[in-house]
Design a protein around this motif. Structure first.
Motif, PDB file in Angstrom:
ATOM      1  N   GLY A 182       0.816  -1.198   0.000  1.00 60.53           N
ATOM      2  CA  GLY A 182       0.000   0.000   0.000  1.00 60.53           C
ATOM      3  C   GLY A 182       0.853   1.252   0.000  1.00 60.53           C
ATOM      4  O   GLY A 182       2.078   1.185  -0.184  1.00 60.53           O
ATOM      5  N   ILE A 183       0.227   2.397   0.199  1.00 58.56           N
ATOM      6  CA  ILE A 183       0.932   3.680   0.235  1.00 58.56           C
ATOM      7  C   ILE A 183       1.590   3.888   1.599  1.00 58.56           C
ATOM      8  O   ILE A 183       2.757   4.291   1.690  1.00 58.56           O
ATOM      9  N   TYR A 184       0.843   3.614   2.661  1.00 56.80           N
ATOM     10  CA  TYR A 184       1.292   3.901   4.016  1.00 56.80           C
ATOM     11  C   TYR A 184       1.740   2.655   4.764  1.00 56.80           C
ATOM     12  O   TYR A 184       2.541   2.755   5.695  1.00 56.80           O
ATOM     13  N   ILE A 185       1.208   1.527   4.360  1.00 60.33           N
ATOM     14  CA  ILE A 185       1.523   0.258   5.034  1.00 60.33           C
ATOM     15  C   ILE A 185       1.664  -0.834   3.992  1.00 60.33           C
ATOM     16  O   ILE A 185       1.340  -0.655   2.818  1.00 60.33           O
ATOM     17  N   ARG A 186       2.142  -1.968   4.432  1.00 58.06           N
ATOM     18  CA  ARG A 186       2.047  -3.193   3.640  1.00 58.06           C
ATOM     19  C   ARG A 186       1.581  -4.307   4.563  1.00 58.06           C
ATOM     20  O   ARG A 186       1.763  -4.234   5.788  1.00 58.06           O
ATOM     21  N   LEU A 187       0.955  -5.305   3.995  1.00 57.22           N
ATOM     22  CA  LEU A 187       0.482  -6.456   4.753  1.00 57.22           C
ATOM     23  C   LEU A 187       1.357  -7.642   4.429  1.00 57.22           C
ATOM     24  O   LEU A 187       1.476  -8.046   3.267  1.00 57.22           O
ATOM     25  N   GLU A 188       1.994  -8.191   5.451  1.00 56.37           N
ATOM     26  CA  GLU A 188       2.841  -9.370   5.308  1.00 56.37           C
ATOM     27  C   GLU A 188       2.194 -10.532   6.035  1.00 56.37           C
ATOM     28  O   GLU A 188       1.563 -10.351   7.091  1.00 56.37           O
ATOM     29  N   SER A 241      -4.870   2.397   9.209  1.00 56.07           N
ATOM     30  CA  SER A 241      -5.904   1.420   9.552  1.00 56.07           C
ATOM     31  C   SER A 241      -6.890   1.244   8.399  1.00 56.07           C
ATOM     32  O   SER A 241      -7.305   0.127   8.073  1.00 56.07           O
ATOM     33  N   THR A 242      -7.259   2.351   7.759  1.00 56.29           N
ATOM     34  CA  THR A 242      -8.176   2.268   6.619  1.00 56.29           C
ATOM     35  C   THR A 242      -7.533   1.536   5.456  1.00 56.29           C
ATOM     36  O   THR A 242      -8.170   0.710   4.791  1.00 56.29           O
ATOM     37  N   GLU A 243      -6.252   1.824   5.210  1.00 53.59           N
ATOM     38  CA  GLU A 243      -5.583   1.162   4.089  1.00 53.59           C
ATOM     39  C   GLU A 243      -5.427  -0.337   4.333  1.00 53.59           C
ATOM     40  O   GLU A 243      -5.516  -1.132   3.391  1.00 53.59           O
ATOM     41  N   ALA A 244      -5.226  -0.746   5.569  1.00 54.01           N
ATOM     42  CA  ALA A 244      -5.117  -2.178   5.860  1.00 54.01           C
ATOM     43  C   ALA A 244      -6.397  -2.906   5.458  1.00 54.01           C
ATOM     44  O   ALA A 244      -6.355  -3.975   4.836  1.00 54.01           O
ATOM     45  N   VAL A 245      -7.545  -2.329   5.800  1.00 52.97           N
ATOM     46  CA  VAL A 245      -8.822  -2.944   5.417  1.00 52.97           C
ATOM     47  C   VAL A 245      -8.998  -2.896   3.901  1.00 52.97           C
ATOM     48  O   VAL A 245      -9.436  -3.875   3.280  1.00 52.97           O
ATOM     49  N   TYR A 246      -8.661  -1.758   3.294  1.00 45.77           N
ATOM     50  CA  TYR A 246      -8.779  -1.645   1.832  1.00 45.77           C
ATOM     51  C   TYR A 246      -7.950  -2.717   1.125  1.00 45.77           C
ATOM     52  O   TYR A 246      -8.444  -3.376   0.194  1.00 45.77           O
ATOM     53  N   LEU A 247      -6.700  -2.910   1.538  1.00 44.63           N
ATOM     54  CA  LEU A 247      -5.849  -3.897   0.875  1.00 44.63           C
ATOM     55  C   LEU A 247      -6.414  -5.306   0.998  1.00 44.63           C
ATOM     56  O   LEU A 247      -6.368  -6.087   0.042  1.00 44.63           O
TER      57      LEU A 247
END
Length: 226
Positions: free
Chosen positions: A21-27, A125-131
């Motif tokens: 993502g832009i602000y985070i990544r999910l591993e 937090s929003t980007e985590a759900v979006y991803l």
């Protein structure tokens, strides 16, 4: 309008790919790499005291019990757990999962959401759900669910803000930590996802997220996308 099923095939199951993502990544959750950061984020002195109120586990007073919980989560395929990595700090600051995975019906849920204080009320937090939502529909699912305790006002507000549709309440659905849980159900279906996704993308764009805070709300961005 209902979705055409003429060419639909059962959904794929989640794999171990990293979601950028832009602000985070999910591993994919890895206790060896993420454990120290998550212990600090979720149980450290600056952690959210209400974090565990409506989760079926926690809080963890001992690191050994926390590590055992992380290890169990990491080995699970359903739920399939991800750690949320802040791209600037390079720290794991929360976790969440894809769960209740039913490929033959194209149904999946985002759940077991535990975000540390640095993630809350931020684009992370929003980007985590979006991803995860994007991944769910990329896998071919037709329905994405969100469920929570009917007493959990914070989670219910979050579901509506994220674009989920309220579907109803299952009364006396569960016993959690020895207490009754009425469960509130929400969903996004595949025909709704393009507009919901466009709203997420407008909201998460850097020109909508200056250091002073959002310019347009997520709800306003979603309305522009319809």
């Amino acid at each position: 309008m209902s979705e055409s099923l003429q060419h639909w095939q059962p959904a794929k199951t989640p794999d171990n790919r990293t979601l950028e993502g832009i602000y985070i990544r999910l591993e994919k959750l890895d206790p060896a790499r993420h454990g120290d950061d998550l212990w600090l984020a979720l149980q450290g002195p600056a952690s959210d005291p209400k974090l565990w109120d409506y989760l079926p586990y926690g809080p963890f007073n001992e690191r050994s019990a926390f590590d055992e919980w992380l290890t169990k989560n990491a080995a699970s395929r359903d739920p399939h757990f991800y750690a949320v990595i802040d791209r600037v700090a390079e720290q794991a600051q929360g976790l969440l999962s894809l769960m209740c995975i039913v490929p033959e019906h194209g149904r999946i849920e985002i759940g077991h959401v535990a975000f540390g204080a640095p993630m809350q009320r931020s684009p992370k937090s929003t980007e985590a759900v979006y991803l995860l939502a994007r991944e769910a529909f990329h896998l071919g699912n037709r329905r994405l669910e969100w469920k929570c305790n009917n007493d959990n006002a914070r989670s219910k507000r979050t579901a509506v803000r994220l674009g989920y549709t309220f579907e109803g309440v299952f009364r006396q659905h569960m016993l959690v930590k020895g207490k009754n849980r009425d469960t509130t159900w929400y969903s996004i279906i595949s025909t709704e996802w393009p507009a919901v996704a466009a709203g997420f993308e407008k909201w998460l764009a850097r020109d909508n997220q200056p250091k002073t805070g959002q310019i347009k709300t997520l709800e306003a961005c979603r309305a522009l996308a319809v």
